[in-house]
Design a protein around this motif. Structure first.
Motif, PDB file in Angstrom:
ATOM      1  N   SER A  90       0.878  -1.294   0.111  1.00 16.86           N
ATOM      2  CA  SER A  90       0.059   0.094  -0.058  1.00 16.86           C
ATOM      3  C   SER A  90       0.773   1.196  -0.125  1.00 16.86           C
ATOM      4  N   PRO A  91       0.278   2.298  -0.327  1.00 18.72           N
ATOM      5  CA  PRO A  91       1.287   3.717  -0.453  1.00 18.72           C
ATOM      6  C   PRO A  91       1.759   3.757   0.977  1.00 18.72           C
ATOM      7  N   LEU A  92       0.850   3.571   2.140  1.00 20.41           N
ATOM      8  CA  LEU A  92       1.484   3.725   3.510  1.00 20.41           C
ATOM      9  C   LEU A  92       2.598   2.713   3.810  1.00 20.41           C
ATOM     10  N   LEU A 132      10.268   3.738   2.519  1.00 23.83           N
ATOM     11  CA  LEU A 132      11.169   5.064   2.236  1.00 23.83           C
ATOM     12  C   LEU A 132      12.058   5.428   3.482  1.00 23.83           C
ATOM     13  N   GLU A 133      11.296   5.544   4.579  1.00 19.27           N
ATOM     14  CA  GLU A 133      11.731   5.920   5.904  1.00 19.27           C
ATOM     15  C   GLU A 133      12.699   5.062   6.319  1.00 19.27           C
ATOM     16  N   ASP A 134      12.563   3.745   6.166  1.00 20.03           N
ATOM     17  CA  ASP A 134      13.540   2.717   6.673  1.00 20.03           C
ATOM     18  C   ASP A 134      14.947   2.967   5.890  1.00 20.03           C
ATOM     19  N   ILE A 135      14.711   3.349   4.563  1.00 18.45           N
ATOM     20  CA  ILE A 135      16.031   3.551   3.715  1.00 18.45           C
ATOM     21  C   ILE A 135      16.628   4.650   4.289  1.00 18.45           C
ATOM     22  N   ARG A 136      15.926   5.602   4.600  1.00 20.98           N
ATOM     23  CA  ARG A 136      16.488   7.059   5.275  1.00 20.98           C
ATOM     24  C   ARG A 136      17.394   6.604   6.482  1.00 20.98           C
ATOM     25  N   VAL A 137      16.716   6.016   7.463  1.00 18.66           N
ATOM     26  CA  VAL A 137      17.715   5.554   8.514  1.00 18.66           C
ATOM     27  C   VAL A 137      18.631   4.734   8.124  1.00 18.66           C
ATOM     28  N   CYS A 138      18.671   3.845   7.249  1.00 20.04           N
ATOM     29  CA  CYS A 138      19.756   3.008   6.914  1.00 20.04           C
ATOM     30  C   CYS A 138      21.072   4.021   6.304  1.00 20.04           C
ATOM     31  N   GLY A 176      24.236  -1.009   1.765  1.00 24.72           N
ATOM     32  CA  GLY A 176      23.166  -1.240   0.854  1.00 24.72           C
ATOM     33  C   GLY A 176      21.715  -1.896   1.118  1.00 24.72           C
ATOM     34  N   VAL A 177      20.690  -1.577   0.471  1.00 28.23           N
ATOM     35  CA  VAL A 177      19.329  -2.104   0.812  1.00 28.23           C
ATOM     36  C   VAL A 177      18.807  -3.174  -0.010  1.00 28.23           C
ATOM     37  N   VAL A 178      17.792  -3.849   0.541  1.00 22.49           N
ATOM     38  CA  VAL A 178      17.380  -4.860  -0.176  1.00 22.49           C
ATOM     39  C   VAL A 178      15.989  -4.699  -0.571  1.00 22.49           C
ATOM     40  N   ILE A 179      15.283  -4.572  -1.590  1.00 21.85           N
ATOM     41  CA  ILE A 179      14.046  -4.127  -1.765  1.00 21.85           C
ATOM     42  C   ILE A 179      13.155  -4.924  -2.865  1.00 21.85           C
ATOM     43  N   GLY A 180      11.994  -4.766  -2.894  1.00 19.46           N
ATOM     44  CA  GLY A 180      11.057  -5.558  -4.021  1.00 19.46           C
ATOM     45  C   GLY A 180       9.697  -5.410  -3.919  1.00 19.46           C
ATOM     46  N   LEU A 239      11.883   3.775  -4.360  1.00 22.74           N
ATOM     47  CA  LEU A 239      12.873   3.104  -3.310  1.00 22.74           C
ATOM     48  C   LEU A 239      14.460   3.186  -3.862  1.00 22.74           C
ATOM     49  N   VAL A 240      14.740   2.898  -5.249  1.00 22.14           N
ATOM     50  CA  VAL A 240      16.003   2.943  -5.846  1.00 22.14           C
ATOM     51  C   VAL A 240      16.393   4.509  -5.590  1.00 22.14           C
ATOM     52  N   GLU A 241      15.697   5.127  -5.933  1.00 24.37           N
ATOM     53  CA  GLU A 241      16.136   6.830  -5.985  1.00 24.37           C
ATOM     54  C   GLU A 241      16.324   7.049  -4.318  1.00 24.37           C
ATOM     55  N   ALA A 242      15.557   6.692  -3.365  1.00 24.94           N
ATOM     56  CA  ALA A 242      15.820   6.925  -2.020  1.00 24.94           C
ATOM     57  C   ALA A 242      17.261   6.317  -1.689  1.00 24.94           C
ATOM     58  N   ALA A 243      17.579   5.041  -2.300  1.00 28.71           N
ATOM     59  CA  ALA A 243      18.841   4.513  -1.761  1.00 28.71           C
ATOM     60  C   ALA A 243      20.042   5.060  -2.656  1.00 28.71           C
ATOM     61  N   GLU A 244      19.881   6.093  -3.327  1.00 26.67           N
ATOM     62  CA  GLU A 244      20.964   6.584  -4.184  1.00 26.67           C
ATOM     63  C   GLU A 244      22.461   6.748  -3.235  1.00 26.67           C
ATOM     64  N   GLY A 245      23.215   6.091  -3.956  1.00 26.84           N
ATOM     65  CA  GLY A 245      24.550   6.062  -3.283  1.00 26.84           C
ATOM     66  C   GLY A 245      24.761   4.819  -2.483  1.00 26.84           C
ATOM     67  N   MET A 246      23.854   4.096  -2.175  1.00 25.46           N
ATOM     68  CA  MET A 246      24.042   2.829  -1.510  1.00 25.46           C
ATOM     69  C   MET A 246      23.716   1.564  -2.697  1.00 25.46           C
ATOM     70  N   SER A 247      24.281   0.548  -2.443  1.00 23.46           N
ATOM     71  CA  SER A 247      23.931  -0.765  -3.247  1.00 23.46           C
ATOM     72  C   SER A 247      22.517  -1.081  -3.110  1.00 23.46           C
TER      73      SER A 247
END
Length: 251
Positions: A73-75, A81-87, A94-98, A114-122
Motif C-alpha cells: 500500500s502507499p502507507l 522510504l523512511e527505513d531506507i533513510r534510517v539506513c 546497501g538495501v534489499v527491496i522488492g 525506493l531505488v532513488e531513495a537509496a542513491e549512493g547505496m547498493s
C-alpha cells in the motif's frame, strides 16, 4: 578459480550471525528480522550495532515491512522510504527491496522511488523476483531501474531446482546486473550450482541450532505457533560459512 572471483553474502538473522559471517570470511551480510516470514526489516538498534561491529564485511539491510506478499500500500511504501533513510543515516552499505503489482509484474513506480531513495547505496532486488510473472521482462526492467543485483532461486523452491532458469538469467544479464543465487545454497551443493549456472555471487545462511540457556520453560505457553521448538535458536556458524566458501572456490 580465485577467491576474488566470487562474492558471498550471508542471510544474517541478528548481530551474532553478522559477526560469524565476518569471521567466516563473507563479503557482506543481508541483515533480516522475521526469518520465518522470509525476512523483514530489522530494528534500528540491530542495524546500528551491526554497523559498528562489521569492519571487514559489508552491511546490507532488507527493507520489507511485513511477511506475506509483495503488493504494498502507499502507507507501506512510505514506511520503506523512511527505513531506507534510517539506513543511510546509520551508514549501511546497501538495501534489499522488492515490490510487485497484483498481476505479478514489477511495481515500477514503487521500486523506482525506493531505488532513488537509496542513491549512493547498493541496491539488491530480493526474492519477490521469484514470485513475478515474467522473469525475463522483470530482469530487463530491473536493469533499467539501475538495480545492482537480483537475489533469486530461479523461481523454484531451491536454487538447486532452479539451475536451468538461473543459467539463462546469468546469460541474459550479460554483466549488466548481478545474479545473486540464494535459497538452499550450502557447502554440499554450491560447487554444482556454480558449475552449472556460471554465477559468481551466492547467498546462504549457514545457520546451526543452538540450545536455549533457559533452565525453566512453561510447557503450556508458546510465544508463537503452538508446539514450535522455542528452546532452539538458529545462528550463523563461522565454520559453515568458511566451508561453503571453500567449496565454491575449489576446483
Amino acid at each position: 578459480m580465485m577467491r576474488e572471483d566470487f562474492k558471498f553474502e550471508i542471510c544474517a538473522n541478528g548481530v551474532e550471525s553478522c559477526l560469524a559471517a565476518q569471521e567466516g570470511g563473507a563479503d557482506r551480510v543481508e541483515l533480516c528480522a522475521g526469518i520465518p516470514e522470509g525476512g523483514t526489516t530489522p530494528s534500528y538498534g540491530e542495524i546500528k550495532v551491526a554497523r559498528r561491529l562489521l569492519t571487514t564485511t559489508r552491511l546490507h539491510v532488507i527493507i520489507r515491512p511485513r511477511g506475506g506478499d509483495f503488493l504494498y500500500s502507499p502507507l507501506e511504501v512510505e514506511r520503506m522510504l523512511e527505513d531506507i533513510r534510517v539506513c543511510r543515516e546509520l551508514g549501511v552499505d546497501g538495501v534489499v527491496i522488492g515490490c510487485l503489482n497484483a498481476d505479478g509484474t514489477l511495481d515500477m513506480d514503487a521500486n523506482r522511488r525506493l531505488v532513488e531513495a537509496a542513491e549512493g547505496m547498493s541496491v539488491t532486488f530480493h526474492r519477490a523476483f521469484d514470485r513475478c510473472r515474467d522473469p525475463h521482462l522483470a530482469l530487463e526492467q530491473l536493469i533499467q531501474l539501475g538495480v545492482d543485483r537480483v537475489l533469486t532461486s530461479g523461481q523454484q523452491p531451491t536454487a538447486l531446482e532452479g539451475i536451468g532458469l538461473l543459467r539463462t538469467l546469468n546469460m541474459l544479464a550479460a554483466g549488466r546486473i548481478i545474479i545473486l543465487v540464494g535459497c538452499g545454497v550450502n557447502e554440499n551443493n554450491i560447487r554444482q550450482i556454480r558449475d552449472e549456472t556460471g554465477v559468481r555471487e551466492f547467498h546462504f545462511s549457514a545457520r546451526t541450532p543452538v540450545r536455549s540457556r533457559m533452565q525453566f520453560a512453561n510447557p503450556d505457553v508458546f510465544m508463537g505457533a503452538k508446539d514450535a521448538d522455542e528452546s532452539t535458536l538458529m545462528y550463523t556458524s563461522a565454520e559453515r560459512v568458511r566451508a561453503t566458501i571453500g567449496n565454491a572456490v575449489e576446483e
